[in-house]
Enzyme design. Structure first.
Site, short mmCIF file in Angstrom:
data_model
loop_
_atom_site.label_atom_id
_atom_site.label_comp_id
_atom_site.label_asym_id
_atom_site.label_seq_id
_atom_site.Cartn_x
_atom_site.Cartn_y
_atom_site.Cartn_z
N LYS A 14 0.98 -1.16 0.17
CA LYS A 14 -0.43 0.12 0.11
C LYS A 14 0.76 1.38 0.15
CE LYS A 14 -1.80 -1.25 3.87
NZ LYS A 14 -1.56 -2.07 4.06
N ARG A 89 -10.58 0.81 8.77
CA ARG A 89 -10.75 -0.58 9.21
C ARG A 89 -11.68 -1.54 10.30
NH1 ARG A 89 -4.38 -2.40 10.69
NH2 ARG A 89 -2.91 -0.18 9.81
N ARG A 128 11.48 -4.09 5.32
CA ARG A 128 11.42 -3.40 4.39
C ARG A 128 11.78 -2.25 6.02
NH1 ARG A 128 5.13 -1.80 5.41
NH2 ARG A 128 4.77 -2.17 7.65
N ARG A 162 10.41 0.21 11.41
CA ARG A 162 9.63 0.53 12.58
C ARG A 162 9.52 -0.55 13.43
NH1 ARG A 162 3.82 0.38 9.20
NH2 ARG A 162 3.30 -0.59 11.00
N ARG A 173 -1.17 -8.50 13.22
CA ARG A 173 -1.95 -7.82 12.67
C ARG A 173 -2.25 -8.55 10.89
NH1 ARG A 173 4.23 -5.00 12.30
NH2 ARG A 173 3.26 -3.75 10.12
P1 ADP Z 1 2.57 -1.54 3.28
O1 ADP Z 1 2.10 0.00 2.85
O2 ADP Z 1 1.22 -2.56 2.64
O3 ADP Z 1 2.88 -1.90 4.48
P2 ADP Z 1 5.23 -1.97 1.70
O4 ADP Z 1 4.30 -0.71 0.68
O5 ADP Z 1 5.60 -0.48 3.34
O6 ADP Z 1 3.40 -2.23 2.27
O7 ADP Z 1 4.99 -3.13 1.15
C1 ADP Z 1 6.19 -4.03 2.46
C2 ADP Z 1 7.21 -4.17 1.61
O8 ADP Z 1 7.25 -4.86 0.71
C3 ADP Z 1 8.24 -3.03 1.16
O9 ADP Z 1 10.23 -3.03 1.98
C4 ADP Z 1 8.53 -2.80 -0.60
O10 ADP Z 1 9.53 -2.58 -0.94
C5 ADP Z 1 7.98 -4.69 -0.64
N1 ADP Z 1 7.05 -4.34 -1.33
C6 ADP Z 1 6.00 -3.82 -2.11
N2 ADP Z 1 5.53 -3.95 -2.91
C7 ADP Z 1 6.10 -5.24 -3.48
C8 ADP Z 1 5.30 -6.02 -4.33
N3 ADP Z 1 4.47 -5.79 -5.49
N4 ADP Z 1 7.01 -7.29 -4.68
C9 ADP Z 1 7.63 -7.19 -3.89
N5 ADP Z 1 7.93 -6.14 -3.11
C10 ADP Z 1 7.11 -5.55 -3.07
#
Ligand code: ADP
Ligand code: ZN
Length: 215
Positions: A14, A89, A128, A162, A173
């Site tokens: 997201k 949510r 991440r 985080r 979660r």
């Molecule tokens: P959210 O906001 O839904 O919790 P994030 O955007 O922070 O998720 O994504 C979580 C991790 O996964 C990040 O480190 C991001 O770089 C990686 N990521 C996001 N989308 C993809 C994807 N389509 N394929 C592989 N890795 C992804």
């Protein structure tokens, strides 16, 4: 005005997609988590309450969140629209949001559900991190900066993780997410604004699917 909601479990992408949509459509990403963490960082009373709850992987009250959002979307940077990332949510949050938007004469145009495989989310989340200076998102293996230790966007060299991005909290979660999401998806499906994308696809492909929905 383009108003959008991204739904998906923690790790679905997201934040990653919201940043891309934000740049392309000049609308503002509103992450409840970021707003709450800003309160925590500021050391406000609200922040202290929220911290205890978030550290346990639980959800803060609807009342507190709706209050925070009402004042946020009234700010001038939201005039072209906004993206909610991980909100609402609960059904009461969705209803409170609708009431609030109706009062302001605006509506949600699309609700995009990012469909992913839960098990993959644990490794996405535990790997991440974000640039401390500009907030760009990275991942140890899935999305590392091009030059080791240097942010692609701003050249920053400091990064943050985080506190709640550990495997144990992620599982809590994910459970909380699934308990709440089915009714929310149903709520927006009824309004005809719910659309799905394949969140397991590579990042640029997910972006293409979202762009096709937004037009
Ligand atoms: P959210 O906001 O839904 O919790 P994030 O955007 O922070 O998720 O994504 C979580 C991790 O996964 C990040 O480190 C991001 O770089 C990686 N990521 C996001 N989308 C993809 C994807 N389509 N394929 C592989 N890795 C992804
Ligand atoms: Zn940066």
């Amino acid at each position: 005005m383009l108003n959008l909601i991204l739904l998906g479990p923690p790790g679905a992408g997201k934040g990653t997609q919201a940043k891309l949509v934000q740049d392309k459509y000049k609308i503002v990403q509103l992450s409840i988590g970021d707003m709450l963490r800003a309160e925590v960082a500021a050391g406000s009373e609200l922040g202290r309450q929220a911290k205890q709850i978030m550290d346990a992987g639980a959800l803060v009250s609807d009342d507190l969140i709706v209050k925070m959002i009402t004042s946020r979307i009234a700010k001038p940077d939201c005039k072209n629209g906004f993206i909610f990332d991980g909100f609402p949510r609960t059904i009461p949050q969705a209803e409170a949001l609708d009431t609030m938007l109706k009062d302001s004469g605006i509506k949600i145009d699309h609700v995009v559900e990012m469909r992913v495989d839960d098990e993959a989310m644990v490794s996405r989340i535990t790997g991440r991190y974000t640039c401390a200076k500009c907030g760009a998102g990275y991942h140890d293996t899935l999305q590392a900066p091009k030059a080791g230790g240097i942010c692609d966007k701003c050249g920053g060299r400091e990064f943050t993780r985080r506190a709640d991005d550990n495997a144990e909290t992620v599982r809590t979660r994910l459970k909380a997410y699934h308990a709440h999401i089915a009714p929310i998806a149903g709520y927006y499906a009824k309004n005809g604004v719910l659309k799905g994308v394949d969140g397991m696809a590579p990042i640029p492909e997910v972006t293409r699917q979202i762009a096709a929905i937004l037009g």
